[in-house]
Enzyme design. Structure first.
Site, PDB file in Angstrom:
ATOM      1  CG  ASP A 155      -2.036   1.063   1.067  1.00 23.19           C
ATOM      2  OD1 ASP A 155      -2.445   1.344  -0.068  1.00 23.19           O
ATOM      3  OD2 ASP A 155      -2.463   1.607   2.094  1.00 23.19           O
ATOM      4  CB  CYS A 173     -23.534  -6.153 -12.123  1.00 18.88           C
ATOM      5  SG  CYS A 173     -23.811  -5.627 -10.412  1.00 18.88           S
ATOM      6  CB  CYS A 193     -20.164  -0.955  -7.325  1.00 22.21           C
ATOM      7  SG  CYS A 193     -19.561  -1.076  -9.032  1.00 22.21           S
ATOM      8  CB  CYS A 237     -21.377   5.875  -5.561  1.00 18.49           C
ATOM      9  SG  CYS A 237     -20.186   7.118  -5.025  1.00 18.49           S
ATOM     10  CB  CYS A 241     -14.180   8.693  -3.332  1.00 16.27           C
ATOM     11  SG  CYS A 241     -14.124   7.139  -2.416  1.00 16.27           S
ATOM     12  CB  CYS A 249     -17.615   5.073   1.977  1.00 19.59           C
ATOM     13  SG  CYS A 249     -19.228   4.683   1.248  1.00 19.59           S
ATOM     14  CB  CYS A 302     -18.840   0.996  -4.308  1.00 22.59           C
ATOM     15  SG  CYS A 302     -17.118   1.181  -3.778  1.00 22.59           S
ATOM     16  CB  CYS A 307     -19.664  -6.412  -4.907  1.00 19.31           C
ATOM     17  SG  CYS A 307     -19.011  -7.522  -6.197  1.00 19.31           S
TER      18      CYS A 307
END
Length: 351
Positions: free
Chosen positions: A136, A193, A196, A200, A216, A243, A246, A250
């Site tokens: 990350d 689909c 997501c 939002c 976001c 958050c 989204c 799924c």
């Protein structure tokens, strides 16, 4: 030679699973021009917001060999944090804050990096190679690499979706000088689909597979400094850190088993359903104590209190007026502004 590579790949997978990973694959040390172009366009559109580091090292991010010229293969590993409870459970409990599932347990940076280092150390001892581990914080495009390694595919919400673990995977990478047999890449299975995209709250997806971080809620509550733009405040609801909307919606999550999640990510009671009044009352020392060992600690007290004030303003709960008023003289200007806004919103909400 092919048999040797296969045996080593199987041994790597076995070791990684022993260390707590739930998904393992091998990607070539290259990213195609489509991925590179996508990154450059995203940056050119300003979708990274204040995350200047995304642009500063974009060359290394889009080409693993620029980051480390000796890399020949990339071992991508996923660690499940599939929740046992419904991420939407607090949606209508307005006097409590919603914290993203990933941040309710131990800091994933520490957990994943520790497991990566142990796996990498074993690999060096086993196969006499050089390695570098990343989780990350380095200029590594983990999600496209995870797709290339067969862990899943980068879904319309831009996160990795796994057939086995849904949208709940932490990703780590081991760069190695070994020439390993690459896994079969993941195949996009989002189909038609749009769940997501549709859910939002702030409309942060200008198109499928593209996220504008500036809109976001995860970015606004974690990365963004200063006041939250007014146009997003009501839509934030009671989100105070990140958050999951989204991710949680799924359909592939139906295959994710909470029992496969690493136990380190089990939610702490005080982070699973924090009362807004308790967050608003935190000074710096109290914040550090409550969020010790959590990734939330990295954001600092002021940002978390700012977020809780937005949630308080959206709550309609007059019991929060006192805790909000106590912050009108806070030393942080952004907190003072958010407190005034929250009081105005509560006044407007009263009959």
């Amino acid at each position: 030679m092919a048999d040797d590579k296969l045996r080593l790949a199987k041994a790597i997978e076995k070791k990684a699973i022993e260390e707590g990973f739930s998904s393992v694959g091998i990607a070539p040390a290259t990213l195609g021009p489509k991925t590179q172009q996508r990154l450059q366009q995203w940056l050119a559109d300003g979708c990274h917001g204040d995350m200047i580091w995304m642009a500063n090292r974009s060359d290394e991010r889009s080409d693993p060999m620029t980051l480390w010229p000796d890399v020949r293969s990339i071992i991508m590993l996923g660690m499940s944090y599939a929740p046992a409870t419904d991420p939407f459970a607090l949606e209508d409990i307005s006097d409590h804050g919603r914290i993203s599932v990933y941040a309710q347990g131990r800091d994933y940076h520490d957990v994943v990096k520790g497991a990566l280092k142990r796996t990498a150390r074993w690999l060096v001892e086993t196969a006499d190679c050089e390695v570098k581990v990343f989780v990350d914080t380095a200029p590594v495009m983990e999600k496209p690499l995870a797709e290339a390694a067969g862990l899943g595919w980068q879904g319309k919400h831009t996160n990795v979706v796994s057939r086995d673990h849904g949208s709940w995977l932490f990703l780590g990478a081991i760069y190695t000088t070994l020439d390993l047999q690459a896994s079969t890449p993941g195949k996009d299975s989002c189909g038609s689909c749009s769940a997501c995209q549709d859910i939002c709250p702030t409309g942060a997806f200008p198109e499928p597979y593209k996220l504008d971080a500036r809109a976001c809620i995860s970015y606004l509550t974690i990365e963004h400094k200063g006041p939250i733009p007014h146009k997003y405040r009501k839509e934030m609801g009671n989100h105070i850190y990140g958050c999951d909307d989204c991710l949680a919606v799924c359909p592939w999550n139906k295959f994710a088993q909470a029992g496969s999640a690493n136990k380190a990510f089990l939610p702490r009671a005080e982070l699973a359903a924090p009362a807004l009044a308790d967050i608003l009352a935190l000074d710096d020392a109290g914040f550090r104590q409550v969020f010790s060992g959590s990734p939330i600690k990295r954001s600092g007290r002021d940002r978390m209190v700012r977020n809780a004030l937005i949630a308080a303003g959206n709550s309609g709960d007059i019991a929060l007026i006192g805790p909000i008023q106590a912050l009108l003289s806070d030393g942080d200007e952004t907190i003072r502004e958010a407190a005034n806004w929250a009081l105005d919103q509560l006044a407007l909400a009263q009959p």
